[in-house]
Design an enzyme around this catalytic site. Structure first.
Site, PDB file in Angstrom:
ATOM      1  N   VAL A   7       0.842  -1.209   0.000  1.00  0.00           N
ATOM      2  CA  VAL A   7       0.000   0.000   0.000  1.00  0.00           C
ATOM      3  C   VAL A   7       0.876   1.258   0.000  1.00  0.00           C
ATOM      4  O   VAL A   7       0.611   2.211  -0.763  1.00  0.00           O
ATOM      5  CB  VAL A   7      -0.959   0.004   1.218  1.00  0.00           C
ATOM      6  CG1 VAL A   7      -1.868   1.227   1.177  1.00  0.00           C
ATOM      7  CG2 VAL A   7      -1.794  -1.274   1.251  1.00  0.00           C
ATOM      8  N   LYS A  98      -6.086  -1.818  10.390  1.00  0.00           N
ATOM      9  CA  LYS A  98      -7.287  -2.234  11.133  1.00  0.00           C
ATOM     10  C   LYS A  98      -6.947  -2.978  12.402  1.00  0.00           C
ATOM     11  O   LYS A  98      -7.659  -2.866  13.401  1.00  0.00           O
ATOM     12  CB  LYS A  98      -8.231  -3.054  10.248  1.00  0.00           C
ATOM     13  CG  LYS A  98      -7.599  -4.244   9.546  1.00  0.00           C
ATOM     14  CD  LYS A  98      -7.115  -3.874   8.169  1.00  0.00           C
ATOM     15  CE  LYS A  98      -6.272  -4.978   7.573  1.00  0.00           C
ATOM     16  NZ  LYS A  98      -6.187  -4.962   6.151  1.00  0.00           N
ATOM     17  N   LYS A 198     -11.817  -5.642  11.124  1.00  0.00           N
ATOM     18  CA  LYS A 198     -12.620  -4.669  10.363  1.00  0.00           C
ATOM     19  C   LYS A 198     -14.024  -4.565  10.942  1.00  0.00           C
ATOM     20  O   LYS A 198     -14.599  -3.474  11.003  1.00  0.00           O
ATOM     21  CB  LYS A 198     -12.670  -5.089   8.898  1.00  0.00           C
ATOM     22  CG  LYS A 198     -11.311  -4.985   8.209  1.00  0.00           C
ATOM     23  CD  LYS A 198     -11.298  -5.748   6.906  1.00  0.00           C
ATOM     24  CE  LYS A 198      -9.962  -5.618   6.196  1.00  0.00           C
ATOM     25  NZ  LYS A 198      -9.786  -6.603   5.126  1.00  0.00           N
ATOM     26  N   GLY A 295      -5.521  -4.810  -2.032  1.00  0.00           N
ATOM     27  CA  GLY A 295      -4.585  -4.491  -3.116  1.00  0.00           C
ATOM     28  C   GLY A 295      -4.028  -3.089  -2.949  1.00  0.00           C
ATOM     29  O   GLY A 295      -4.668  -2.215  -2.335  1.00  0.00           O
TER      30      GLY A 295
HETATM   31  P1  NDP Z   1       3.370  -4.791   3.586  1.00  0.00           P
HETATM   32  O1  NDP Z   1       3.825  -5.867   4.481  1.00  0.00           O
HETATM   33  O2  NDP Z   1       3.388  -5.000   2.121  1.00  0.00           O
HETATM   34  O3  NDP Z   1       4.217  -3.465   3.858  1.00  0.00           O
HETATM   35  C1  NDP Z   1       4.583  -3.038   5.132  1.00  0.00           C
HETATM   36  C2  NDP Z   1       5.889  -2.294   4.967  1.00  0.00           C
HETATM   37  O4  NDP Z   1       6.198  -1.677   6.192  1.00  0.00           O
HETATM   38  C3  NDP Z   1       7.046  -3.197   4.578  1.00  0.00           C
HETATM   39  O5  NDP Z   1       7.718  -2.623   3.488  1.00  0.00           O
HETATM   40  C4  NDP Z   1       7.929  -3.207   5.840  1.00  0.00           C
HETATM   41  O6  NDP Z   1       9.287  -3.174   5.583  1.00  0.00           O
HETATM   42  C5  NDP Z   1       7.573  -1.874   6.444  1.00  0.00           C
HETATM   43  N1  NDP Z   1       7.807  -1.850   7.884  1.00  0.00           N
HETATM   44  C6  NDP Z   1       7.380  -2.714   8.810  1.00  0.00           C
HETATM   45  N2  NDP Z   1       7.757  -2.316  10.033  1.00  0.00           N
HETATM   46  C7  NDP Z   1       8.463  -1.188   9.864  1.00  0.00           C
HETATM   47  C8  NDP Z   1       9.123  -0.296  10.737  1.00  0.00           C
HETATM   48  N3  NDP Z   1       9.131  -0.499  12.066  1.00  0.00           N
HETATM   49  N4  NDP Z   1       9.731   0.773  10.206  1.00  0.00           N
HETATM   50  C9  NDP Z   1       9.726   1.001   8.875  1.00  0.00           C
HETATM   51  N5  NDP Z   1       9.118   0.202   7.988  1.00  0.00           N
HETATM   52  C10 NDP Z   1       8.488  -0.877   8.485  1.00  0.00           C
HETATM   53  O7  NDP Z   1       1.922  -4.375   4.069  1.00  0.00           O
HETATM   54  P2  NDP Z   1       0.761  -3.690   3.231  1.00  0.00           P
HETATM   55  O8  NDP Z   1       1.283  -2.549   2.458  1.00  0.00           O
HETATM   56  O9  NDP Z   1      -0.025  -4.735   2.552  1.00  0.00           O
HETATM   57  O10 NDP Z   1      -0.175  -3.170   4.422  1.00  0.00           O
HETATM   58  C11 NDP Z   1       0.149  -2.003   5.141  1.00  0.00           C
HETATM   59  C12 NDP Z   1      -1.007  -1.705   6.082  1.00  0.00           C
HETATM   60  O11 NDP Z   1      -2.206  -1.511   5.322  1.00  0.00           O
HETATM   61  C13 NDP Z   1      -1.336  -2.843   7.043  1.00  0.00           C
HETATM   62  O12 NDP Z   1      -1.793  -2.302   8.249  1.00  0.00           O
HETATM   63  C14 NDP Z   1      -2.462  -3.589   6.346  1.00  0.00           C
HETATM   64  O13 NDP Z   1      -3.292  -4.299   7.236  1.00  0.00           O
HETATM   65  C15 NDP Z   1      -3.194  -2.431   5.718  1.00  0.00           C
HETATM   66  N6  NDP Z   1      -4.000  -2.762   4.556  1.00  0.00           N
HETATM   67  C16 NDP Z   1      -3.473  -3.515   3.547  1.00  0.00           C
HETATM   68  C17 NDP Z   1      -4.220  -3.786   2.436  1.00  0.00           C
HETATM   69  C18 NDP Z   1      -3.723  -4.604   1.304  1.00  0.00           C
HETATM   70  O14 NDP Z   1      -4.523  -4.917   0.405  1.00  0.00           O
HETATM   71  N7  NDP Z   1      -2.437  -4.967   1.251  1.00  0.00           N
HETATM   72  C19 NDP Z   1      -5.609  -3.279   2.316  1.00  0.00           C
HETATM   73  C20 NDP Z   1      -6.051  -2.493   3.446  1.00  0.00           C
HETATM   74  C21 NDP Z   1      -5.262  -2.253   4.512  1.00  0.00           C
HETATM   75  P3  NDP Z   1      10.142  -4.436   5.231  1.00  0.00           P
HETATM   76  O15 NDP Z   1       9.987  -4.501   3.758  1.00  0.00           O
HETATM   77  O16 NDP Z   1      11.484  -4.047   5.719  1.00  0.00           O
HETATM   78  O17 NDP Z   1       9.524  -5.593   5.953  1.00  0.00           O
HETATM   79  N1  HSE Z   2      -5.564  -8.704   3.775  1.00  0.00           N
HETATM   80  C1  HSE Z   2      -6.684  -7.871   3.606  1.00  0.00           C
HETATM   81  C2  HSE Z   2      -7.712  -8.576   2.761  1.00  0.00           C
HETATM   82  C3  HSE Z   2      -6.274  -6.589   2.958  1.00  0.00           C
HETATM   83  O1  HSE Z   2      -7.375  -9.568   2.110  1.00  0.00           O
HETATM   84  O2  HSE Z   2      -8.860  -8.145   2.733  1.00  0.00           O
HETATM   85  C4  HSE Z   2      -7.388  -5.585   2.898  1.00  0.00           C
HETATM   86  O3  HSE Z   2      -7.690  -5.105   4.162  1.00  0.00           O
END
Ligand code: NDP
Ligand code: HSE
Length: 434
Positions: A7, A98, A198, A295
């Site tokens: 994201v 969430k 959620k 996504g």
């Molecule tokens: P990812 O795991 O793809 O990305 C998280 C990123 O945060 C990674 O790049 C990770 O780095 C980095 N990270 C973790 N801890 C730290 C830290 N302490 N300091 C700096 N960077 C850090 O997750 P998503 O992008 O999928 O999700 C992000 C948030 O959005 C979550 O809360 C998720 O629940 C929410 N979300 C996700 C959705 C989705 O469809 N993916 C949809 C709706 C909500 P590293 O690469 O080093 O591990």
């Molecule tokens: N992992 C979550 C899902 C991302 O599959 O719905 C969106 O919140």
């Protein structure tokens, strides 16, 4: 911006490329000044200019020119600490986390309020669908009586791939991970916990009561068997992981569980990573929200909408004035579980000899549960020692009565393996179809 995963990268890409149209929306420039990462040398799907990469969050929090912190690192502990630090440092916070808000929402909102800052979270529920905005503003005059949602894109993607393409559970889950739908730990998705996070947020907002994550009865899809998806298809039913919040007078019931839904039902058509949420308000009646639930780009759409709302000053006014977030609402009281009546799908493995079906029918009959259909397909290759799958559907019956009867099946010597029991959702409605 804290975190550039699925994201975060999509948010950064739009902020770095599309700044001008966004700035016009809020009447001021938006500048991505800092991006927090753990490893600046790491190659990413979207390369962030090294001039804005940071590994020390202090640089961000001490920058007076930075007014919004966007938390997209996921998880609870670091996210909680960074969110607290951000509001105390005078920043507004946008998050899609969430898990964080379901567990610590109350204290985070209170901390933001006492610091005179705001926290927004459109991306946290139903991905790109502007559902939080709709509940908080568009439906603000309603008393909301029920919410039924497909809230986890990963689970919906897996179920769709299994039934439409015969994919194995493990293969479909691997695809959902590669496509960026799953959480960093996908157990959170398939166990039903992500949908529960959620639902805690959605129900708290919709019902005007602080709903406790621990009071949600949660069952995921990891035990779902292709045999049941196929048998249900023969009955015109589709399996969905549903998150359900319902008002019962002054009490609320909360559940996340797989349900079979008739194919003619609007939620049955929701496939792949899409989400859909049915909301019942006393003025509007039934409202159905549909769109991509997971996504990078879809969620970035919601996160960026929040960033614009904060930058325009609207979010701060709403946050301060509304009194609907769960640091300011009373705790929910809960209706007893299992009281709702619904038809049920039951599959039981029987020893292939006379009397097995009669035993099951007797247990159901003694419990006052009426059978709607019985299907037994015996394979020509059936061995005498193999269990024969028998699928029974019932007329509407109280869920706890059906569960108790199915537990008794397991005690019969004619029954092999654990029986499967899944409620069927006939109709939606504030009264659960009544
Ligand atoms: P990812 O795991 O793809 O990305 C998280 C990123 O945060 C990674 O790049 C990770 O780095 C980095 N990270 C973790 N801890 C730290 C830290 N302490 N300091 C700096 N960077 C850090 O997750 P998503 O992008 O999928 O999700 C992000 C948030 O959005 C979550 O809360 C998720 O629940 C929410 N979300 C996700 C959705 C989705 O469809 N993916 C949809 C709706 C909500 P590293 O690469 O080093 O591990
Ligand atoms: N992992 C979550 C899902 C991302 O599959 O719905 C969106 O919140």
């Amino acid at each position: 911006l804290l975190g550039v995963g699925t994201v975060g990268a999509a948010v950064a890409r739009r902020l770095l490329a599309g700044g001008e149209p966004l700035a016009r929306r809020v009447g001021r420039p938006l500048l991505l000044r800092h991006v927090l990462v753990r490893d600046p040398a790491r190659r990413r799907s979207f390369q962030i200019p090294s001039s804005i990469l940071r590994t020390d969050v202090g640089v961000i929090l001490n920058d007076d020119e930075t007014s919004i912190v966007v938390e997209l690192i996921g998880g609870v502990d670091d996210a909680r600490r960074l969110t607290f630090d951000a509001v105390r440092a005078g920043k507004d916070v946008v998050t899609a986390n969430k898990a964080l808000l379901a567990v610590h929402g109350r204290e985070i909102f209170a901390a933001a309020r006492s610091a005179g800052r705001c926290v927004t979270f459109e991306g946290a529920v139903a991905g790109g669908i502007p559902l939080i905005e709709a509940i908080r503003r568009g439906l603000a005059a309603n008393r909301i009586d029920a919410v039924y949602g497909i809230l986890n894109g990963t689970c919906n993607y897996i179920l769709t791939r299994m039934i439409d393409n015969g994919a194995s559970y493990a293969h479909a889950l691997g695809e959902a991970q590669r496509l960026g739908y799953a959480e960093a730990d996908p157990t959170t998705d398939v166990s039903g916990l992500d949908a529960a996070h959620k639902l805690a947020i959605l129900a708290s907002l919709a019902m005007g009561r602080c709903c406790d994550l621990d009071r949600i009865a949660v069952k995921g899809i990891s035990d779902i068997d292709l045999i049941d998806l196929t048998a249900a298809a023969e009955l015109g039913l589709v399996c969905k992981l549903l998150a359900i919040a319902r008002r019962h007078g002054g009490d609320i019931s909360l559940a996340v569980e797989p349900r079979f839904i008739p194919r003619s039902h609007p939620l049955a058509a929701v496939s792949g990573p899409f989400n859909a949420v049915s909301v019942y308000g006393d003025l509007i009646g039934h409202c159905l929200f549909y769109g991509p639930g997971a996504g990078g780009d879809a969620t970035a759409s919601a996160v960026l909408a929040d960033i614009l709302d904060v930058a325009s000053g609207n979010a701060a006014k709403t946050f301060a004035a509304e009194g609907v977030l769960w640091d300011q609402t009373p705790a929910a009281t809960y209706a007893p579980a299992g009281e709702d009546a619904s038809p049920h799908y039951i599959r039981v493995g029987l020893v292939d000899r006379p009397g097995g079906i009669a035993q099951i029918a007797t247990i159901l009959g003694n419990a006052g549960i009426s059978i709607a259909s019985i299907i037994q397909h015996e394979s020509p290759y059936q061995q005498a020692s193999d269990p024969v799958p028998v699928v029974v559907t019932t007329h509407p019956a109280r869920q706890r009565d059906v569960r108790a009867a199915v537990t008794r099946f397991g005690e019969l010597k004619e029954v092999l393996g654990a029986p499967v029991c899944i409620p069927v959702l006939e109709k939606l409605g504030p009264g659960g179809g009544k």
